[in-house]
Scaffold this motif. Structure first.
Motif, PDB file in Angstrom:
ATOM      1  N   ASP A   1       0.802  -1.220   0.000  1.00 15.68           N
ATOM      2  CA  ASP A   1       0.000   0.000   0.000  1.00 15.68           C
ATOM      3  C   ASP A   1       0.834   1.268   0.000  1.00 15.68           C
ATOM      4  OD1 ASP A   1      -2.701  -0.515  -0.337  1.00 15.68           O
ATOM      5  OD2 ASP A   1      -2.934  -1.192   1.724  1.00 15.68           O
ATOM      6  N   LEU A   2       2.147   1.159   0.107  1.00 14.51           N
ATOM      7  CA  LEU A   2       2.977   2.331  -0.124  1.00 14.51           C
ATOM      8  C   LEU A   2       2.758   2.847  -1.540  1.00 14.51           C
ATOM      9  CD1 LEU A   2       6.341   1.312   1.602  1.00 14.51           C
ATOM     10  CD2 LEU A   2       4.550   2.833   2.468  1.00 14.51           C
ATOM     11  N   LEU A   3       2.434   1.940  -2.448  1.00 16.88           N
ATOM     12  CA  LEU A   3       2.164   2.334  -3.833  1.00 16.88           C
ATOM     13  C   LEU A   3       0.737   2.847  -3.998  1.00 16.88           C
ATOM     14  CD1 LEU A   3       2.939   2.565  -6.780  1.00 16.88           C
ATOM     15  CD2 LEU A   3       2.448   0.142  -7.050  1.00 16.88           C
ATOM     16  N   GLN A   4      -0.247   2.107  -3.460  1.00 14.68           N
ATOM     17  CA  GLN A   4      -1.631   2.555  -3.598  1.00 14.68           C
ATOM     18  C   GLN A   4      -1.837   3.909  -2.914  1.00 14.68           C
ATOM     19  OE1 GLN A   4      -6.289   1.136  -3.017  1.00 14.68           O
ATOM     20  NE2 GLN A   4      -4.684  -0.033  -1.999  1.00 14.68           N
TER      21      GLN A   4
ATOM     22  N   GLY B   1      -1.637   1.649   7.540  1.00 10.82           N
ATOM     23  CA  GLY B   1      -0.548   1.717   6.564  1.00 10.82           C
ATOM     24  C   GLY B   1      -0.942   2.488   5.325  1.00 10.82           C
ATOM     25  N   LEU B   2      -2.152   2.222   4.812  1.00  8.27           N
ATOM     26  CA  LEU B   2      -2.625   2.916   3.621  1.00  8.27           C
ATOM     27  C   LEU B   2      -2.883   4.388   3.916  1.00  8.27           C
ATOM     28  CD1 LEU B   2      -3.528   3.053   0.724  1.00  8.27           C
ATOM     29  CD2 LEU B   2      -5.678   1.941   1.364  1.00  8.27           C
ATOM     30  N   ALA B   3      -3.412   4.683   5.104  1.00  2.30           N
ATOM     31  CA  ALA B   3      -3.668   6.073   5.477  1.00  2.30           C
ATOM     32  C   ALA B   3      -2.373   6.870   5.555  1.00  2.30           C
ATOM     33  CB  ALA B   3      -4.408   6.136   6.809  1.00  2.30           C
ATOM     34  N   ALA B   4      -1.342   6.270   6.135  1.00  2.00           N
ATOM     35  CA  ALA B   4      -0.060   6.965   6.264  1.00  2.00           C
ATOM     36  C   ALA B   4       0.536   7.281   4.894  1.00  2.00           C
ATOM     37  CB  ALA B   4       0.906   6.127   7.092  1.00  2.00           C
ATOM     38  N   ALA B   5       0.458   6.326   3.978  1.00  2.00           N
ATOM     39  CA  ALA B   5       1.005   6.544   2.636  1.00  2.00           C
ATOM     40  C   ALA B   5       0.192   7.579   1.870  1.00  2.00           C
ATOM     41  CB  ALA B   5       1.040   5.217   1.868  1.00  2.00           C
ATOM     42  N   THR B   6      -1.127   7.556   2.043  1.00  2.00           N
ATOM     43  CA  THR B   6      -1.990   8.531   1.377  1.00  2.00           C
ATOM     44  C   THR B   6      -1.712   9.941   1.891  1.00  2.00           C
ATOM     45  OG1 THR B   6      -3.733   6.856   1.114  1.00  2.00           O
ATOM     46  CG2 THR B   6      -4.396   9.169   0.921  1.00  2.00           C
ATOM     47  N   LYS B   7      -1.601  10.050   3.212  1.00  2.00           N
ATOM     48  CA  LYS B   7      -1.310  11.353   3.823  1.00  2.00           C
ATOM     49  C   LYS B   7       0.024  11.908   3.329  1.00  2.00           C
ATOM     50  CE  LYS B   7      -0.701  13.584   8.344  1.00  2.00           C
ATOM     51  NZ  LYS B   7      -0.757  13.388   9.826  1.00  2.00           N
ATOM     52  N   GLU B   8       1.041  11.063   3.291  1.00  2.00           N
ATOM     53  CA  GLU B   8       2.361  11.508   2.857  1.00  2.00           C
ATOM     54  C   GLU B   8       2.315  12.026   1.422  1.00  2.00           C
ATOM     55  OE1 GLU B   8       6.948   9.807   2.366  1.00  2.00           O
ATOM     56  OE2 GLU B   8       5.388   8.564   3.277  1.00  2.00           O
ATOM     57  N   ALA B   9       1.635  11.290   0.549  1.00  2.00           N
ATOM     58  CA  ALA B   9       1.572  11.696  -0.858  1.00  2.00           C
ATOM     59  C   ALA B   9       0.760  12.976  -1.034  1.00  2.00           C
ATOM     60  CB  ALA B   9       0.971  10.571  -1.695  1.00  2.00           C
ATOM     61  N   PHE B  10      -0.356  13.074  -0.313  1.00  2.00           N
ATOM     62  CA  PHE B  10      -1.208  14.252  -0.440  1.00  2.00           C
ATOM     63  C   PHE B  10      -0.477  15.503   0.048  1.00  2.00           C
ATOM     64  CE2 PHE B  10      -4.628  17.077   1.189  1.00  2.00           C
ATOM     65  CZ  PHE B  10      -5.318  17.279  -0.004  1.00  2.00           C
ATOM     66  N   GLU B  11       0.211  15.389   1.165  1.00  6.11           N
ATOM     67  CA  GLU B  11       0.933  16.545   1.695  1.00  6.11           C
ATOM     68  C   GLU B  11       2.153  16.878   0.846  1.00  6.11           C
ATOM     69  OE1 GLU B  11       1.544  15.642   5.847  1.00  6.11           O
ATOM     70  OE2 GLU B  11      -0.461  16.403   6.376  1.00  6.11           O
TER      71      GLU B  11
ATOM     72  N   ILE C   1      -6.064  12.630  -5.356  1.00  5.36           N
ATOM     73  CA  ILE C   1      -6.924  13.560  -4.616  1.00  5.36           C
ATOM     74  C   ILE C   1      -6.432  14.991  -4.800  1.00  5.36           C
ATOM     75  CG2 ILE C   1      -7.725  14.223  -2.321  1.00  5.36           C
ATOM     76  CD1 ILE C   1      -7.505  11.228  -1.545  1.00  5.36           C
ATOM     77  N   ALA C   2      -5.108  15.180  -4.740  1.00  2.00           N
ATOM     78  CA  ALA C   2      -4.542  16.512  -4.925  1.00  2.00           C
ATOM     79  C   ALA C   2      -4.745  17.006  -6.358  1.00  2.00           C
ATOM     80  CB  ALA C   2      -3.060  16.503  -4.576  1.00  2.00           C
ATOM     81  N   GLU C   3      -4.527  16.129  -7.325  1.00  2.00           N
ATOM     82  CA  GLU C   3      -4.677  16.523  -8.722  1.00  2.00           C
ATOM     83  C   GLU C   3      -6.115  16.863  -9.082  1.00  2.00           C
ATOM     84  OE1 GLU C   3      -2.966  13.552 -11.249  1.00  2.00           O
ATOM     85  OE2 GLU C   3      -0.928  14.273 -10.905  1.00  2.00           O
ATOM     86  N   ASP C   4      -7.062  16.360  -8.292  1.00  2.00           N
ATOM     87  CA  ASP C   4      -8.466  16.694  -8.524  1.00  2.00           C
ATOM     88  C   ASP C   4      -8.821  18.073  -7.978  1.00  2.00           C
ATOM     89  OD1 ASP C   4      -8.967  14.360  -9.873  1.00  2.00           O
ATOM     90  OD2 ASP C   4      -9.846  13.312  -8.155  1.00  2.00           O
ATOM     91  N   GLY C   5      -7.835  18.801  -7.439  1.00  2.00           N
ATOM     92  CA  GLY C   5      -8.052  20.165  -6.997  1.00  2.00           C
ATOM     93  C   GLY C   5      -8.400  20.332  -5.538  1.00  2.00           C
ATOM     94  N   ASN C   6      -8.236  19.292  -4.735  1.00  2.00           N
ATOM     95  CA  ASN C   6      -8.543  19.367  -3.309  1.00  2.00           C
ATOM     96  C   ASN C   6      -7.333  19.848  -2.516  1.00  2.00           C
ATOM     97  OD1 ASN C   6     -11.294  18.055  -3.392  1.00  2.00           O
ATOM     98  ND2 ASN C   6     -10.055  16.431  -4.324  1.00  2.00           N
ATOM     99  N   SER C   7      -7.546  20.814  -1.628  1.00  2.00           N
ATOM    100  CA  SER C   7      -6.450  21.357  -0.822  1.00  2.00           C
ATOM    101  C   SER C   7      -6.397  20.758   0.576  1.00  2.00           C
ATOM    102  CB  SER C   7      -6.589  22.887  -0.704  1.00  2.00           C
ATOM    103  OG  SER C   7      -6.507  23.491  -1.973  1.00  2.00           O
ATOM    104  N   THR C   8      -7.539  20.336   1.087  1.00  2.00           N
ATOM    105  CA  THR C   8      -7.585  19.737   2.421  1.00  2.00           C
ATOM    106  C   THR C   8      -8.254  18.372   2.338  1.00  2.00           C
ATOM    107  OG1 THR C   8      -9.697  20.840   2.919  1.00  2.00           O
ATOM    108  CG2 THR C   8      -7.648  21.959   3.592  1.00  2.00           C
ATOM    109  N   LEU C   9      -7.850  17.490   3.256  1.00  2.00           N
ATOM    110  CA  LEU C   9      -8.304  16.098   3.206  1.00  2.00           C
ATOM    111  C   LEU C   9      -8.635  15.580   4.594  1.00  2.00           C
ATOM    112  CD1 LEU C   9      -8.630  13.368   1.633  1.00  2.00           C
ATOM    113  CD2 LEU C   9      -6.185  12.978   2.067  1.00  2.00           C
ATOM    114  N   GLY C  10      -9.717  14.832   4.670  1.00  2.00           N
ATOM    115  CA  GLY C  10     -10.061  14.106   5.875  1.00  2.00           C
ATOM    116  C   GLY C  10      -9.872  12.621   5.651  1.00  2.00           C
ATOM    117  N   LEU C  11      -9.474  11.894   6.687  1.00  2.00           N
ATOM    118  CA  LEU C  11      -9.245  10.455   6.596  1.00  2.00           C
ATOM    119  C   LEU C  11     -10.118   9.728   7.614  1.00  2.00           C
ATOM    120  CD1 LEU C  11      -5.326  10.456   6.425  1.00  2.00           C
ATOM    121  CD2 LEU C  11      -6.885  10.023   4.529  1.00  2.00           C
ATOM    122  N   LEU C  12     -10.911   8.786   7.154  1.00  2.00           N
ATOM    123  CA  LEU C  12     -11.657   7.882   8.032  1.00  2.00           C
ATOM    124  C   LEU C  12     -11.025   6.516   7.859  1.00  2.00           C
ATOM    125  CD1 LEU C  12     -13.990   7.374   9.979  1.00  2.00           C
ATOM    126  CD2 LEU C  12     -15.446   6.907   8.000  1.00  2.00           C
ATOM    127  N   VAL C  13     -10.428   5.982   8.940  1.00  2.00           N
ATOM    128  CA  VAL C  13      -9.470   4.892   8.800  1.00  2.00           C
ATOM    129  C   VAL C  13      -9.794   3.711   9.713  1.00  2.00           C
ATOM    130  CG1 VAL C  13      -7.023   4.296   8.958  1.00  2.00           C
ATOM    131  CG2 VAL C  13      -7.690   6.600   8.264  1.00  2.00           C
TER     132      VAL C  13
END
Length: 431
Positions: free
Chosen positions: A184-187, A215-225, A195-207
């Motif tokens: 999931d480091l890749l997913q 693990g997936l949340a951490a990778a998603t957060k890192e990529a988004f930020e 999510i960022a490319e779709d024009g979103n500046s802020t993100l919420g995570l329900l995990v």
């Protein structure tokens, strides 16, 4: 966008270059390290082969009766994945046996349940008592962690078609754990960037609070930020929870531009609640654990325009039709290709080893996938068995992609698809 990634690592070194993911205009090298300590593990059989010295293949006929088991979700929060996964294994077994190669494959199907039960442990105990050489499953990373020591400790191969937790890469598994699903480091890299490319500046995570979800949340957060966004709220829940009011209230209060729903079957509860509270249904993002057909669960149009990610290439029509011969009632095909490849690769490795011993099969799994860097390309068991019977090396490319295992039992080449929901609450691939 479709993502192609390659990675190489070493079990004994206990460190991993988890993937180079090409997403949009960015190219990031994701890395992760396990905790150290303890005595150094001796090199596994797969590590020995990975040095470029492919193990020899004995030419000649085979007479092998190979028995494998499955622990795939017939019940629990991932039950929607059970039918396509079991169909994939069944199709693989049928095609192995139809090849009339001298290897006969028998499959015993058992339930994995989820982490709220001990179903997987009971199933594994039963399968081991029947002398299986390998076990396909579980789908849930959390469930697999409850039985991996039991399986590998018995000298049996554990082969998951859907485990995505990064923690498996460096797990001490005696060289017996393999998976056709990428980490999931890749997913997370794909999801966060999308999510960022779709024009979103802020993100919420329900995990979901388990190895998969966190693990997936951490990778998603890192990529988004990394793409310039900000995660403004992150709420967790546990498997078995039925009330999500506190988590949903916290997300609504933070007013993120988008919400990534990193759950399993719980999405059926939390998504209508989020949209019912006024949150736009087209600003939700799903993941492989809940990317499902919701046409019978949600009001029409509830999540139209929302997106999600799922490992695996675009499903070819021919393979879809073949899966339907194994289970004509299939409506979801997630991880069917990965399950099919698991069954075929196990059979090819047994054929290459000329053995049904689990540890011997494990020695050849990386090799028959092309992970040692040589071999003739094959795409079916029949093609592979013919070459192996001639004493030749093979490189199996399957329905889920090239596979090509590294020394950790991870696929080094993978594709992540991006999907979008229509007004009928069904998803289609958009890349």
């Amino acid at each position: 966008m479709s993502v192609f990634a390659k990675a190489k690592a070493s079990r004994s070194a206990r460190a991993v270059l988890s993937g180079a993911a090409l997403v949009g205009v960015s190219a990031l090298l994701l890395t992760a390290c396990s905790s150290g300590g303890g005595e150094a593990a001796s090199p596994s059989a797969s590590e020995t082969a990975a040095a470029g010295d492919a193990l020899p293949i004995k030419a000649g006929d085979r007479a092998l009766d190979l028995k494998i088991g499955t622990i795939l979700p017939q019940s629990g929060t991932l039950a929607f994945l059970g039918p396509p996964e079991e169909a994939g294994v069944a199709l693989g077994a049928t095609e192995v046996n139809d090849a009339a190669s001298g290897l006969n494959l028998e499959v015993i199907y058992r339930d994995s349940g989820d982490t709220t039960t001990d179903t997987a442990t009971v199933s594994v105990t039963d399968l081991l008592s029947q002398d299986v050489s390998a076990i396909v499953g579980a789908a849930s990373s959390g469930v697999s962690f409850t039985v991996i020591d039991q399986i590998t400790g018995a000298g049996v191969v554990q082969f998951s078609p859907a485990n995505t937790s990064p923690d498996f890469t460096t797990y001490e598994d005696k060289g017996l754990y393999f998976r056709t699903a990428p980490s999931d480091l890749l997913q997370g890299e794909v999801l966060g960037t999308q999510i960022a490319e779709d024009g979103n500046s802020t993100l919420g995570l329900l995990v979901l609070n388990d190895p998969y979800g966190t693990g997936l949340a951490a990778a998603t957060k890192e990529a988004f930020e990394a793409a310039g966004g900000e995660v403004v709220v992150e709420q967790q829940f546990n498997t078995g929870d039925s009330n999500f009011d506190a988590q949903l209230s916290a997300i609504s209060a933070a007013k993120p531009d988008a919400v990534a729903v990193i759950t399993f079957d719980e999405a059926k509860v939390v998504v209508p609640a989020l949209v019912g509270s006024g949150y736009p249904g087209d600003k939700l993002y799903f993941v492989d654990g809940n990317l499902a057909d919701y046409s019978a669960d949600f009001a029409p149009g509830l999540i139209a325009g929302s997106k999600g990610t799922l490992p695996g290439p675009k499903l070819e029509d021919d393979f879809r039709e073949r899966l339907l011969t194994a289970d004509p009632a299939l409506t979801d095909f997630s991880y069917g290709p990965e399950s099919y490849d698991a069954a075929v690769l196990i059979a090819l490795a047994a054929y290459a080893a000329n053995s049904t011993d689990g540890t011997e099969i494990a020695k050849y799994l990386q090799q028959v996938s092309g992970g040692t860097g040589d071999g003739t390309k094959v795409t079916t068991f029949e093609e592979g068995a013919k070459l192996l019977a001639e004493g030749k090396q093979i490189d199996y490319d399957g329905a889920s992609g090239p596979v090509t295992f590294d020394e950790n039992g991870d696929p080094t080449e993978a594709t992540i698809g991006v999907y979008e929901y229509g007004a009928d609450n069904k998803y289609t691939r958009i890349n």
